[in-house]
Design a protein around this motif. Structure first.
Motif, mmCIF file in Angstrom:
data_model
loop_
_atom_site.group_PDB
_atom_site.id
_atom_site.type_symbol
_atom_site.label_atom_id
_atom_site.label_comp_id
_atom_site.label_asym_id
_atom_site.label_seq_id
_atom_site.Cartn_x
_atom_site.Cartn_y
_atom_site.Cartn_z
ATOM 1 N N ASP A 167 9.183 -43.840 -4.325
ATOM 2 C CA ASP A 167 8.067 -43.840 -5.280
ATOM 3 C C ASP A 167 8.210 -42.664 -6.228
ATOM 4 O O ASP A 167 8.641 -41.593 -5.860
ATOM 5 C CB ASP A 167 6.725 -43.753 -4.553
ATOM 6 C CG ASP A 167 6.342 -45.087 -3.942
ATOM 7 O OD1 ASP A 167 5.520 -45.063 -3.035
ATOM 8 O OD2 ASP A 167 6.870 -46.126 -4.365
ATOM 9 N N TYR B 108 5.824 -45.574 -19.852
ATOM 10 C CA TYR B 108 4.747 -45.767 -18.878
ATOM 11 C C TYR B 108 4.246 -44.441 -18.304
ATOM 12 O O TYR B 108 3.053 -44.191 -18.234
ATOM 13 C CB TYR B 108 5.220 -46.691 -17.751
ATOM 14 C CG TYR B 108 4.324 -46.646 -16.549
ATOM 15 C CD1 TYR B 108 3.117 -47.332 -16.537
ATOM 16 C CD2 TYR B 108 4.665 -45.885 -15.440
ATOM 17 C CE1 TYR B 108 2.274 -47.271 -15.450
ATOM 18 C CE2 TYR B 108 3.824 -45.817 -14.350
ATOM 19 C CZ TYR B 108 2.637 -46.505 -14.355
ATOM 20 O OH TYR B 108 1.798 -46.422 -13.281
ATOM 21 N N ARG B 109 5.169 -43.587 -17.893
ATOM 22 C CA ARG B 109 4.743 -42.353 -17.223
ATOM 23 C C ARG B 109 4.058 -41.356 -18.151
ATOM 24 O O ARG B 109 3.442 -40.407 -17.696
ATOM 25 C CB ARG B 109 5.889 -41.707 -16.454
ATOM 26 C CG ARG B 109 6.965 -41.108 -17.260
ATOM 27 C CD ARG B 109 8.076 -40.548 -16.344
ATOM 28 N NE ARG B 109 8.746 -39.451 -16.989
ATOM 29 C CZ ARG B 109 8.403 -38.175 -16.861
ATOM 30 N NH1 ARG B 109 7.420 -37.823 -16.079
ATOM 31 N NH2 ARG B 109 9.061 -37.240 -17.509
ATOM 32 N N GLY C 297 2.353 -43.990 -10.136
ATOM 33 C CA GLY C 297 1.800 -45.191 -9.542
ATOM 34 C C GLY C 297 2.753 -46.318 -9.239
ATOM 35 O O GLY C 297 2.540 -47.052 -8.306
ATOM 36 N N PHE C 298 3.802 -46.521 -10.016
ATOM 37 C CA PHE C 298 4.760 -47.583 -9.754
ATOM 38 C C PHE C 298 6.112 -46.957 -9.462
ATOM 39 O O PHE C 298 6.435 -45.904 -9.992
ATOM 40 C CB PHE C 298 4.905 -48.509 -10.968
ATOM 41 C CG PHE C 298 3.715 -49.375 -11.223
ATOM 42 C CD1 PHE C 298 3.417 -50.437 -10.390
ATOM 43 C CD2 PHE C 298 2.889 -49.139 -12.297
ATOM 44 C CE1 PHE C 298 2.324 -51.248 -10.623
ATOM 45 C CE2 PHE C 298 1.784 -49.939 -12.541
ATOM 46 C CZ PHE C 298 1.506 -50.990 -11.697
ATOM 47 N N SER D 201 -1.624 -46.837 -13.744
ATOM 48 C CA SER D 201 -1.281 -47.724 -12.626
ATOM 49 C C SER D 201 -2.446 -48.627 -12.252
ATOM 50 O O SER D 201 -2.256 -49.644 -11.585
ATOM 51 C CB SER D 201 -0.840 -46.912 -11.412
ATOM 52 O OG SER D 201 -1.855 -46.021 -11.010
ATOM 53 N N ASP E 216 8.379 -55.699 -9.691
ATOM 54 C CA ASP E 216 7.986 -54.504 -8.957
ATOM 55 C C ASP E 216 9.068 -54.050 -7.990
ATOM 56 O O ASP E 216 8.835 -53.220 -7.149
ATOM 57 C CB ASP E 216 6.662 -54.715 -8.219
ATOM 58 C CG ASP E 216 6.714 -55.896 -7.260
ATOM 59 O OD1 ASP E 216 7.771 -56.552 -7.165
ATOM 60 O OD2 ASP E 216 5.694 -56.150 -6.613
#
Length: 154
Positions: free
Chosen positions: A90, A43-44, A94-95, A64, A82
């Motif tokens: 954080d 994801y990142r 974004g997540f 995100s 989540d």
């Protein structure tokens, strides 16, 4: 949700796959609006989707904003994934960071028959200024997550 013209679907998918292969190697993912299960590391490293408007104005949609977390489980056991780990701190991207794989769906669609629709997911982190007199729209990046400092609270 954001909808791009179906006429660009082939080129968009090619650019998406080339970019994700370059960034993710063997972990690359094809563009799809079906559920995908990805790790935080994958994801990142996902790319932003950048739209180039007239006068080289660039409008970027971050992962995100274009990825929506999907619920897991069924019935009364349904939960959104989540819940952060590591005390809820954080992380960049974004997540909150998570362990294992997490389900998402891509909310950029490539099937608009005429024109394009920049939905609320494309509007995140942007400010829009409507100049009706000159029939123009101004776009600026915004830090919607920042706290109010030396400002006026109304």
């Amino acid at each position: 949700d954001t909808y791009f013209p179906e006429a660009i679907a082939k080129n968009f998918r090619l650019a998406w796959e080339t970019s994700t292969q370059k960034l993710l190697g063997d972990e690359w993912i094809p563009h799809s609006n079906s559920r995908i299960d990805i790790t935080y590391e994958t994801y990142r490293h996902l790319p932003p989707v950048t739209i180039v408007l007239t006068e080289d104005v660039r409008w970027s949609i971050q992962p995100s904003s274009y990825l929506e977390p999907m619920p897991t489980g069924t019935g009364s056991n349904t939960a959104y994934t989540d819940a952060p780990i590591n005390g809820g701190e954080d992380r960049p991207g974004g997540f909150p960071m998570w362990e294992g794989k997490r389900p998402f769906v891509n909310r950029i669609y490539l099937d608009e028959s005429r024109g394009a629709v920049l939905g609320s997911n494309a509007m995140l982190d942007h400010e829009l200024f409507f100049d009706e007199e000159n029939l123009r729209i101004g776009i600026a990046t915004a830090d919607c997550g920042s706290s109010l400092k030396d400002g006026v609270l109304l």
